[in-house]
Design an enzyme around this catalytic site. Sequence first.
Site, PDB file in Angstrom:
ATOM      1  N   GLY A  62       8.164  44.156 -80.450  1.00  0.00           N
ATOM      2  CA  GLY A  62       7.506  43.720 -81.807  1.00  0.00           C
ATOM      3  C   GLY A  62       7.488  42.198 -81.667  1.00  0.00           C
ATOM      4  N   ASN A  98       5.131  40.142 -80.762  1.00  0.00           N
ATOM      5  CA  ASN A  98       3.982  39.736 -81.122  1.00  0.00           C
ATOM      6  C   ASN A  98       3.577  40.092 -82.628  1.00  0.00           C
ATOM      7  OD1 ASN A  98       1.919  38.558 -79.061  1.00  0.00           O
ATOM      8  ND2 ASN A  98       2.803  40.225 -78.124  1.00  0.00           N
ATOM      9  N   MET A 115       1.350  50.995 -76.460  1.00  0.00           N
ATOM     10  CA  MET A 115       1.013  51.578 -75.120  1.00  0.00           C
ATOM     11  C   MET A 115       0.513  52.911 -75.097  1.00  0.00           C
ATOM     12  SD  MET A 115       1.762  48.793 -73.553  1.00  0.00           S
ATOM     13  CE  MET A 115       2.823  47.615 -73.006  1.00  0.00           C
ATOM     14  N   ASN A 151      -6.987  43.795 -79.296  1.00  0.00           N
ATOM     15  CA  ASN A 151      -5.811  44.017 -78.653  1.00  0.00           C
ATOM     16  C   ASN A 151      -5.238  42.491 -77.837  1.00  0.00           C
ATOM     17  OD1 ASN A 151      -3.595  45.428 -77.123  1.00  0.00           O
ATOM     18  ND2 ASN A 151      -5.110  45.395 -75.396  1.00  0.00           N
ATOM     19  N   HIS A 176      -3.529  41.469 -74.311  1.00  0.00           N
ATOM     20  CA  HIS A 176      -3.283  41.794 -72.935  1.00  0.00           C
ATOM     21  C   HIS A 176      -2.643  40.773 -72.077  1.00  0.00           C
ATOM     22  CE1 HIS A 176      -3.273  44.673 -69.668  1.00  0.00           C
ATOM     23  NE2 HIS A 176      -3.596  43.649 -68.851  1.00  0.00           N
TER      24      HIS A 176
HETATM   25  C1  GAR Z   1       3.125  42.178 -74.842  1.00  0.00           C
HETATM   26  O1  GAR Z   1       3.147  41.366 -73.490  1.00  0.00           O
HETATM   27  C2  GAR Z   1       1.588  42.538 -74.826  1.00  0.00           C
HETATM   28  O2  GAR Z   1       0.677  41.881 -74.254  1.00  0.00           O
HETATM   29  C3  GAR Z   1       1.826  43.902 -73.809  1.00  0.00           C
HETATM   30  O3  GAR Z   1       3.133  44.542 -74.314  1.00  0.00           O
HETATM   31  C4  GAR Z   1       3.777  43.170 -74.640  1.00  0.00           C
HETATM   32  C5  GAR Z   1       4.275  43.644 -76.103  1.00  0.00           C
HETATM   33  O4  GAR Z   1       5.470  42.894 -76.472  1.00  0.00           O
HETATM   34  N1  GAR Z   1       0.520  44.527 -74.120  1.00  0.00           N
HETATM   35  C6  GAR Z   1      -0.075  45.547 -73.023  1.00  0.00           C
HETATM   36  O5  GAR Z   1       0.480  45.313 -71.890  1.00  0.00           O
HETATM   37  C7  GAR Z   1      -1.062  46.143 -73.432  1.00  0.00           C
HETATM   38  N2  GAR Z   1      -1.812  46.886 -72.304  1.00  0.00           N
HETATM   39  P1  GAR Z   1       5.950  42.825 -77.822  1.00  0.00           P
HETATM   40  O6  GAR Z   1       6.261  44.090 -78.422  1.00  0.00           O
HETATM   41  O7  GAR Z   1       7.077  41.905 -77.876  1.00  0.00           O
HETATM   42  O8  GAR Z   1       4.806  42.148 -78.798  1.00  0.00           O
END
Ligand code: GAR
Length: 207
Positions: free
Chosen positions: A13, A15, A90, A112, A114
Site C-alpha cells: 500500500g 502508492n 494483483m 493502473n 505499472h
Molecule cells: C507497485 O510497484 C506497483 O507499480 C505494482 O505493485 C507495486 C505495489 O506496491 N503493480 C503491478 O505490478 C501491477 N501489475 P504498493 O502496494 O507499495 O503500492
Amino acid sequence: MSLKIAVFISGRGSNLNAIIQAISDKTLDAQIQCVVSNDPEAPGLLIAKQHGLPTFGLAHKGMKRREHEEKILEHLKQYEIDFVVLAGYMRLISPEFLQHFKDDGGFYRVINIHPSLLPSFPGVSGYEDAFNYGVKVSGVTVHLVDEELDRGTILAQVPFPRFPDDTLTTFSARGLSVEHALYPAVLQTIAKEGVKLTPKHKVEAKK
Ligand code: GAR
C-alpha cells in the site's frame, strides 16, 4: 472537481499512502471513498484504517473471478465513484467489471500504475523482469485499464536510470519513489481536466 476514488490494493500500500499524503497536502483534489483488497490481511488496509478510510477486504481464494468482483461491486454501490484506482492490485479485472465504469468519453474509469515502461515487461514483476533483462533505463507507466492486460491507453510515463552498482532492491526503490510522485500527479490532472482521448484510443465497449 474533487475526484471520488476507490483504491484497489493487494499488499503493502505504498502508492495508497502516497495518494493519501497528496490529498492531505492538498496537491491532489480527491476523496478516497473506499480501499478494496483481495487480501483481508494486506498491510495497506491498515494504512487505510489508520487514516479513518472505509475498507473492504475480501479474499478471492475459492471464488470465481466474477463472483469476487460482483461482491466488490455490490459493496461499492453505496459510494459515488468517479474512478477505480488500481495501486498494486494483483488481480486481472474482467471485461464485465469494466462495463460498470464505462465513461461517455470512450474509456473505462479504471486506472493502473505499472512498474515498467509498457509495453515492455507487463505482468506481476515489472521491476524484477526489467532488472534481470539488463535494461539501462526503465520507468513507470500510468495507463487506463481495458480488456487486455497492461495494454490500455498510456496516460503518463516517467523513466529512471539503472546504475551499474544497482541491486534489484535499489533499482526498485528508485522506481517506487517515481511511482509515488507520478500517480497522485496523474490523478490530479484527471481531477482538473478529465481524460481526453483521441478517437484511436477510445474503447468500443459492449452494450
Ligand atoms: C507497485 O510497484 C506497483 O507499480 C505494482 O505493485 C507495486 C505495489 O506496491 N503493480 C503491478 O505490478 C501491477 N501489475 P504498493 O502496494 O507499495 O503500492
